[in-house]
Design an enzyme around this catalytic site. Sequence first.
Site, short mmCIF file in Angstrom:
data_model
loop_
_atom_site.label_atom_id
_atom_site.label_comp_id
_atom_site.label_asym_id
_atom_site.label_seq_id
_atom_site.Cartn_x
_atom_site.Cartn_y
_atom_site.Cartn_z
N GLU A 12 -38.24 -30.54 22.43
CA GLU A 12 -38.17 -30.90 21.30
C GLU A 12 -37.14 -31.97 21.17
O GLU A 12 -36.01 -31.83 21.60
CB GLU A 12 -37.94 -29.85 20.06
CG GLU A 12 -37.82 -30.31 18.77
CD GLU A 12 -39.40 -31.12 18.10
OE1 GLU A 12 -39.60 -32.22 18.76
OE2 GLU A 12 -39.88 -30.71 17.07
N ASP A 26 -34.18 -29.20 13.27
CA ASP A 26 -33.24 -29.26 11.76
C ASP A 26 -33.62 -28.04 10.88
O ASP A 26 -32.98 -27.04 11.06
CB ASP A 26 -34.09 -30.58 11.09
CG ASP A 26 -33.41 -31.11 9.85
OD1 ASP A 26 -32.25 -30.78 9.86
OD2 ASP A 26 -34.11 -31.76 9.12
N PHE A 38 -28.87 -38.40 9.36
CA PHE A 38 -30.20 -38.71 9.73
C PHE A 38 -29.79 -39.70 11.14
O PHE A 38 -29.27 -40.73 10.93
CB PHE A 38 -30.95 -39.38 8.58
CG PHE A 38 -32.58 -39.47 8.88
CD1 PHE A 38 -33.45 -38.83 9.07
CD2 PHE A 38 -32.87 -40.93 9.67
CE1 PHE A 38 -34.62 -38.77 9.57
CE2 PHE A 38 -34.22 -41.08 9.87
CZ PHE A 38 -34.93 -39.91 9.89
P1 5GP Z 1 -37.51 -29.34 11.30
O1 5GP Z 1 -39.13 -28.63 11.17
O2 5GP Z 1 -36.76 -28.64 12.20
O3 5GP Z 1 -36.95 -29.48 9.85
O4 5GP Z 1 -37.86 -30.43 11.62
C1 5GP Z 1 -37.92 -31.26 12.88
C2 5GP Z 1 -38.52 -32.58 12.98
O5 5GP Z 1 -37.94 -33.48 11.76
C3 5GP Z 1 -38.15 -33.32 14.20
O6 5GP Z 1 -38.80 -33.05 15.06
C4 5GP Z 1 -37.82 -34.69 13.67
O7 5GP Z 1 -39.23 -35.42 13.87
C5 5GP Z 1 -37.67 -34.48 12.28
N1 5GP Z 1 -36.20 -34.68 12.03
C6 5GP Z 1 -35.15 -33.67 11.55
N2 5GP Z 1 -34.05 -34.38 11.68
C7 5GP Z 1 -34.15 -35.81 11.80
C8 5GP Z 1 -33.18 -36.69 12.19
O8 5GP Z 1 -32.18 -36.67 11.90
N3 5GP Z 1 -33.71 -38.00 12.48
C9 5GP Z 1 -35.19 -38.20 12.90
N4 5GP Z 1 -35.36 -39.34 13.28
N5 5GP Z 1 -35.99 -37.28 12.70
C10 5GP Z 1 -35.45 -35.80 12.18
#
Ligand code: 5GP
Length: 179
Positions: free
Chosen positions: A98, A102, A151
């Site tokens: 992955e 986040d 971000f």
């Molecule tokens: P989670 O479900 O862990 O909150 O989110 C994971 C997904 O959110 C990642 O695979 C990514 O696509 C997106 N994401 C989370 N943080 C970031 C970030 O700082 N930058 C970008 N471009 N995508 C993020």
Amino acid sequence: MENDLDKIILTQEQITKRVAELGEEITKDYQDKQLVVIGILRGAAVFMADLIREVKLPMEIDFMSVSSYGASTKSSGVVRINKDLDSTITDKHVLIVEDIVDTGLTLKYIVENLMSRKPASVRLCTLLDKPSRRAVDVDVHYNGFTIPDEFVVGYGLDYAEIYRNLPYIGVLKPEIYTR
Ligand code: 5GP
């Protein structure tokens, strides 16, 4: 694209070095195991391409594409599978690749979904980890870099589908995603 960045937080050299280290670790851990590396599209594509070439073992690769509903820079936790695996993973050792963990909601869903297919094991390898934002427990086995709650884009990570091809990782100027 470069002008849209506030700062670079991980250079191409730092990423290359760390990816090689992760590859070496994975190579040691999966000796004599039937390994299938699963990339989560599209964010993990760049990392996955570099990582698998640092793993000196026979392996299968496959991809899954998921999307979470809701706002573009925040995860909602509701996950939909857009593209499932082409192969079966039963009795195989699965390594999920992955881009970033986040809140962990996306991965929790993916891990549970893959576990139901009875693989021999499931481990998670992420390039980036933002532990300060974690909402659910996920077991990250291999982590490239721990980063603060900002971000980021580049090296596979996008904003509105742009910036994925930057060879480094940077923080976008806030005015880019708030306008
Ligand atoms: P989670 O479900 O862990 O909150 O989110 C994971 C997904 O959110 C990642 O695979 C990514 O696509 C997106 N994401 C989370 N943080 C970031 C970030 O700082 N930058 C970008 N471009 N995508 C993020």
